[in-house]
Structures are given as C-alpha cells and as structure tokens.
Write a protein that holds these residues in place. Structure first.
Motif, short mmCIF file in Angstrom:
data_model
loop_
_atom_site.label_atom_id
_atom_site.label_comp_id
_atom_site.label_asym_id
_atom_site.label_seq_id
_atom_site.Cartn_x
_atom_site.Cartn_y
_atom_site.Cartn_z
N TRP A 175 9.32 4.82 -3.91
CA TRP A 175 9.72 3.59 -3.33
C TRP A 175 8.47 2.72 -3.37
O TRP A 175 7.43 2.98 -3.22
CB TRP A 175 10.25 3.73 -1.87
N SER A 176 8.92 1.31 -3.88
CA SER A 176 7.67 0.66 -3.96
C SER A 176 8.25 -0.83 -3.54
O SER A 176 9.40 -1.06 -3.64
CB SER A 176 7.31 0.68 -5.46
N ALA A 177 7.14 -1.53 -3.32
CA ALA A 177 7.55 -3.02 -2.95
C ALA A 177 6.59 -4.02 -3.20
O ALA A 177 5.20 -3.67 -3.12
CB ALA A 177 7.96 -3.03 -1.29
N PHE A 178 6.94 -5.38 -3.48
CA PHE A 178 5.82 -6.20 -3.81
C PHE A 178 6.19 -7.68 -2.79
O PHE A 178 7.42 -7.89 -2.81
CB PHE A 178 5.98 -6.77 -4.96
N PRO A 234 0.66 -1.19 -0.01
CA PRO A 234 0.03 -0.04 -0.02
C PRO A 234 0.89 1.32 0.10
O PRO A 234 0.38 2.37 -0.64
CB PRO A 234 -0.76 -0.18 1.22
N SER A 235 1.85 1.37 0.54
CA SER A 235 2.92 2.46 0.55
C SER A 235 3.56 2.85 -0.69
O SER A 235 4.43 3.61 -0.84
CB SER A 235 3.90 2.40 1.75
N GLY A 236 3.20 1.98 -1.69
CA GLY A 236 4.09 2.06 -2.98
C GLY A 236 3.77 3.20 -3.63
O GLY A 236 2.69 3.66 -3.89
N ASP A 237 4.85 3.97 -4.20
CA ASP A 237 4.61 5.26 -5.22
C ASP A 237 5.95 5.21 -5.95
O ASP A 237 6.61 4.34 -5.84
CB ASP A 237 4.33 6.42 -4.21
N ASP A 238 6.21 6.38 -6.69
CA ASP A 238 7.46 6.64 -7.44
C ASP A 238 8.66 6.84 -6.56
O ASP A 238 9.69 7.02 -7.33
CB ASP A 238 7.12 7.60 -8.47
N ALA A 262 11.66 -4.87 -3.34
CA ALA A 262 11.88 -3.58 -3.19
C ALA A 262 12.39 -2.82 -4.42
O ALA A 262 13.24 -3.24 -4.88
CB ALA A 262 12.25 -3.00 -1.89
N LEU A 263 11.70 -1.65 -4.90
CA LEU A 263 12.14 -0.73 -5.96
C LEU A 263 12.60 0.66 -5.40
O LEU A 263 11.79 1.11 -4.64
CB LEU A 263 11.24 -0.81 -6.84
N SER A 264 13.84 0.99 -5.53
CA SER A 264 14.15 2.17 -5.18
C SER A 264 14.78 2.80 -6.09
O SER A 264 15.74 2.25 -7.00
CB SER A 264 15.21 1.77 -4.02
#
Length: 146
Positions: free
Chosen positions: A40-43, A34-38, A51-53
C-alpha cells in the motif's frame, strides 16, 4: 453539518504493478508517505491523499464479487491544476519525461483554460490544467473554482 461532509479526502487507484506506479509517482517528484511499500502506498497532494492499493485487495473491499476491470481507460480522470497557463506545458513535459504516455498535447480549451492529458503507466488518465478561476491556499489545496 451534513451527515457526509462535503470534502474529498482520498482517491485510491487499484493497481496491477505497485512497483511501477510507485516509481512513476516518485519520478514526478511527489513525496510518498513514510508507510508506503508494495502492499500500500500514498502521496499527499495538496490536502488529498492519492492512495495506491493492489487491485485484488481493493476489489475485495470495494467491489466484492465483481470481475476485475479489463484495463484501459476507466472513464475517470484525475486533474492537477497548475498556477499559470505556461505551467501546463512544463508539467506536461515533466510527466512525459517521468514515463507518462501522451494522450492529448497541451492546448487552449474553449472554456478559457489550457490543459493536456497524460496516462500513468497503468492507463489512469490525468489532466494537467490551468483555469484562471482556480484559487489555491498556501498548501496547494483548491479553495475556490470560479
């Protein structure tokens, strides 16, 4: 217990185009946190967080003073093991339909399993594999491998 527990909790990819990579993993059907945005994001994938950083921010923490990688293959592969041999082909086709680049078509491997390789839109290599010795729990977490 060891000072460092024997577990893998998070794999973080430094990304150049957050929107593109988020869209790709969404197209695979993976649920974003739910905290994902451009920024920081995670699955959450079977007990491990992908995590995507943004690459510059990750580099500032993990590799201060080191030049950004030029792109291309990093020498690291990530793997998604599936439940059945035939699932390799199905998952491979779904990944390609979602925008993955074909690296290696599904094939039976000398080690007794079946696998294929794809690259996400930023070149991160994923192996889609079946190994008859892999055992998963009800969440999809790997509990033993041979």
């Amino acid at each position: 217990m060891s000072a460092i527990p024997s577990r893998l909790s998070v794999v973080t990819l430094g990304v150049r185009d957050m929107g593109l990579l988020r869209s790709f993993y969404h197209a695979l059907g993976w649920p974003e946190q739910p905290s994902g945005d451009d920024d920081w994001s995670a699955f959450l994938l079977g007990g491990v967080l992908l995590a995507l950083s943004p690459l510059p921010e990750l580099a500032a923490e993990a590799a201060p003073g080191v030049a950004d990688p030029a792109g291309g293959w990093s020498g690291v592969t990530l793997a998604c093991n599936v439940d059945d041999r035939a699932d390799v082909d199905t998952a491979f086709a779904a990944a390609v339909a979602a925008g993955a680049t074909v690296v290696a078509e599904p094939t039976d491997r000398p080690w007794g399993g079946r696998s294929a390789y794809i690259a996400d839109p930023e070149g991160n290599r994923w192996e889609i594999a079946w190994a008859g010795t892999a055992v998963f729990d009800e969440r999809g977490s790997l509990v033993s491998f041979g």
